[in-house]
Structures are given as structure tokens and as C-alpha cells.
Design a protein around this motif. Structure first.
Motif, PDB file in Angstrom:
ATOM      1  N   ALA A 258      15.481  48.427  28.551  1.00 21.42           N
ATOM      2  CA  ALA A 258      15.052  48.183  30.006  1.00 21.42           C
ATOM      3  C   ALA A 258      14.161  47.032  30.339  1.00 21.42           C
ATOM      4  N   PHE A 259      14.019  46.550  31.458  1.00 22.48           N
ATOM      5  CA  PHE A 259      13.167  45.346  31.853  1.00 22.48           C
ATOM      6  C   PHE A 259      12.448  45.644  32.949  1.00 22.48           C
ATOM      7  N   SER A 260      11.154  45.266  32.912  1.00 25.72           N
ATOM      8  CA  SER A 260      10.330  45.544  34.084  1.00 25.72           C
ATOM      9  C   SER A 260      10.246  44.281  34.979  1.00 25.72           C
ATOM     10  N   TRP A 261      10.386  44.206  36.072  1.00 28.57           N
ATOM     11  CA  TRP A 261      10.290  43.065  36.988  1.00 28.57           C
ATOM     12  C   TRP A 261       8.682  42.735  37.276  1.00 28.57           C
ATOM     13  N   ASP A 262       7.817  43.751  37.069  1.00 28.16           N
ATOM     14  CA  ASP A 262       6.615  43.471  37.707  1.00 28.16           C
ATOM     15  C   ASP A 262       5.921  42.341  36.736  1.00 28.16           C
TER      16      ASP A 262
END
Length: 366
Positions: A258-262
Motif C-alpha cells: 500500500a502507498f500513503s499519499w500523506d
């Protein structure tokens, strides 16, 4: 910064299967029509296929100007420009590399008079450089293995990335040659609590101190974009500084990532017109044509790059808005990477990039 090849390969795995769809004719202003040709470099593969569908074929159909493609090789291209015989009229370069092309006298200034007023109004200021037109948006940020960090326990920011007590496990960070591409110092500063809007100018002392603090927990220093997801999948690391396209591509193939845009960095490439371009006017017509919403939306649908025209986001399927860098739902969480700061020169003539590279090499060699 050599992100072009990397980022193009990033998206090969996330092609959305729309390349075979026929494009519909589009009404274009008469000032963009013409004759003859424009020679453009291309990276081949799915990258070229997406450009062909969204840009090249429709441009020729709607304007009468033929697009001729040559393989992308910037070293060869720069050599041809130096000889006064550029082998192409247009190429794309990473945002951080634009200053180098300008310093070498290799590019023309952009004539924005061919752009429709509404097109210019819909493009962020960063996409309208006097020497280059924004080509695409991509991002680097915090990625992780969902087996290690399931929903509800996942890291969401650089603060989390640098917090080894709350989020134990090995990390992956970019090696020194990728310190700008990988946002090494920007991530370190935000990891140390610096607000996103206060990252620049970068406090190198503080940033490198934070990297040094995390260094014992780094299980992989990556060079190639594929290294980060591969090390996450193999279990070599649990969290990684990574490109969004690489992570989404691996996730689409079933990887538990998964990847966090924050706090992710919003990065971009530029189209440039080469100095002495024999088809300069056609090149500028091409840039004005593809910067409009419809071509930008078609490109975003074909491959997972964010469009440089903000109105294009209203034309793509809603489900894509969750994975396109720069989309309205994501942009407010992101930070535009400041290439002007990275290329700014100090009193000794060295750029901030040069200074950071020297310090990074010294740190990693300890």
C-alpha cells in the motif's frame, strides 16, 4: 535527475488497458493547424503507446502535422544540439534536469501565445516554466507491506516512517544518487516534524541528522525504482520510500503493498523544445494541443500519471482519482518538489544538489 526512464517503467505495470480504444476527433483552434512534421523522442513500450493514443495520433488527425518519433537518448540528443543539428524538436526531461539543459543552452524559450487562455488558466504555475511545459505528474512517498501493517495499524506519514518505536521494522531509502528523485531530505524533514509548507529551503543539517538517526534501521538503500517494492515483497524491509506507480503496479499483480499519499512529493517532467529546432512552430503547436484537458485526460486514462491540466481530472473515470498524483482529492496532501531550490547555486558555484550529494556520500560511507 534521471527519473524519466524510471518513471516511465513505473507505469508499464499499471497500464489500464485503454490503448486500443479509438480516439474521437476534437475541434481545435485554427492557429494549431499546419503542415509538415514535428520530431519527438519517445521511450518506447507502453509509454509510447499511451502517448500515441492520447497525443501523437490525435494531433496529426486534428492539425495535419505529422509526428515522427526517434528513440530517447538525451546524451546523443544534447550532442546533436551542440553541433547545431538537433535530431529532435521535442523531448521530455525530469523537472530537476531542466536547469542543466538550460545551462547548456540546449533549449528554446517556450512561446505560450499559441496556448488558449483557458488552457493556461487550468495549468498550475509550476507547469508553465519559461523553458519547459509540464509533461506529467508522479509521486514518491511512504509505502509499506500490509501483512506487517494491516489496516488500522498502518503508517501514514513521514513522521510514522521515522518512528521505529511505534512502527518497528526495516526501512528502505534511496541511495545518494537518487536523493532528489527519492525525496530523501524532504521526507527526513517532515519525519522530524517540519510542516509540509515549511520544507523549503531545506535545512540540510537537520535533514541529514534525521537520516543518520534512521540509518541503523535501513535494510535496503535503493537505486532502481523496482528495488523498493521488491524489498517490501521479499520481506527484506517492511516500509519504503517509493514511487507510487511502482507500488500500484505491484499491488495490481497481487502484492500485499500500500502507498500513503500523506506528505508525498508531487514531482513532474517538462517538455522542452530543443535549441535550433527545425520545426519549432510545429513543436509549440504540439505543446499547446496536448496541454488541453481532453488529451491530458486521455493520457491519464492510458497510464497512471497525473495530468498537467487541472480540468482533465473532471474528464477521467472517478475511480482513477484515487491513484492519479495531483488529483483534487490527493493534491491537498502533497508537496510540490522545489526543483528551483535544488538547482540554486551557492557562493562557491555549487548547487544545493551538489552539496547534498557530497554530504550524503560522506554519511553513507561511515
Amino acid at each position: 535527475m534521471k527519473t524519466t526512464t524510471i518513471t516511465h517503467s513505473i507505469t508499464a505495470a499499471v497500464l489500464l488497458g485503454t490503448l486500443s480504444m479509438p480516439a474521437q476527433a476534437d475541434e481545435v483552434p485554427s492557429n494549431l493547424k499546419g503542415s509538415g512534421e514535428v520530431v519527438i523522442t519517445s521511450g518506447g513500450g507502453t509509454w509510447e503507446a499511451a502517448q500515441k493514443k492520447a497525443f501523437f495520433d490525435p494531433f496529426t488527425r486534428d492539425t495535419g502535422i505529422k509526428v515522427v518519433l526517434v528513440p530517447e537518448d538525451h546524451a546523443k540528443l544534447l550532442a546533436s544540439v551542440k553541433l547545431g543539428q538537433p535530431e529532435a524538436d521535442l523531448t521530455s526531461v525530469p523537472g530537476g534536469a531542466l536547469a542543466g539543459f538550460v545551462e547548456k543552452g540546449a533549449v528554446e524559450k517556450i512561446d505560450y501565445s499559441l496556448f488558449a487562455k483557458e488552457t493556461l488558466a487550468e495549468m498550475p504555475e509550476q507547469m508553465k516554466n519559461e523553458n519547459g511545459v509540464g509533461a506529467l505528474l508522479y509521486s514518491v512517498g511512504v509505502a509499506y507491506n500490509t501483512m506487517k501493517f494491516p489496516e488500522g495499524q498502518e503508517p501514514k506519514s513521514w513522521v510514522d516512517f521515522y518512528d521505529v518505536k511505534k512502527f518497528p521494522g526495516a526501512r528502505s531509502l534511496p541511495k545518494c544518487e537518487k536523493l532528489v528523485d527519492g525525496g530523501l531530505l524532504e521526507g527526513a524533514l517532515m519525519g522530524d516534524g517540519v510542516p509540509a509548507d515549511k520544507v523549503y529551503p531545506i535545512d540540510m543539517d537537520r535533514a541529514f541528522a534525521k537520516v543518520a538517526e534512521l540509518k541503523p534501521h535501513v535494510g535496503r538503500w535503493w537505486v532502481a525504482g523496482a528495488d523498493a517494492p521488491q524489498s517490501l515483497i521479499s520481506g527484506e524491509v517492511d516500509m519504503a520510500d517509493a514511487y507510487n506507480g511502482r507500488i500500484f503496479g505491484a499491488k495490481k499483480e497481487g502484492a500485499p503493498l500500500a502507498f500513503s499519499w500523506d506528505q508525498s512529493l508531487l514531482q513532474y517532467d517538462f517538455w522542452v523544445v530543443l535549441k535550433g529546432s527545425p520545426n519549432k512552430e510545429n513543436a509549440e503547436k504540439f505543446l499547446a494541443y496536448i496541454s488541453r484537458p481532453k488529451p491530458q485526460a486521455a493520457f491519464a486514462e492510458a497510464i497512471s500519471y497525473g495530468p498537467v491540466n487541472e480540468n482533465a481530472f473532471s474528464l477521467v473515470p472517478k475511480e482513477l482519482l484515487d491513484i492519479l498524483p495531483g488529483s483534487p482529492a490527493i493534491a491537498k496532501k502533497q508537496v510540490y518538489q522545489d526543483y528551483k531550490w535544488w538547482n540554486a547555486k551557492n557562493a562557491d558555484g555549487r548547487t544545493n544538489w551538489d552539496v547534498a550529494l557530497e554530504r550524503c556520500v560522506a554519511l553513507l560511507s561511515q
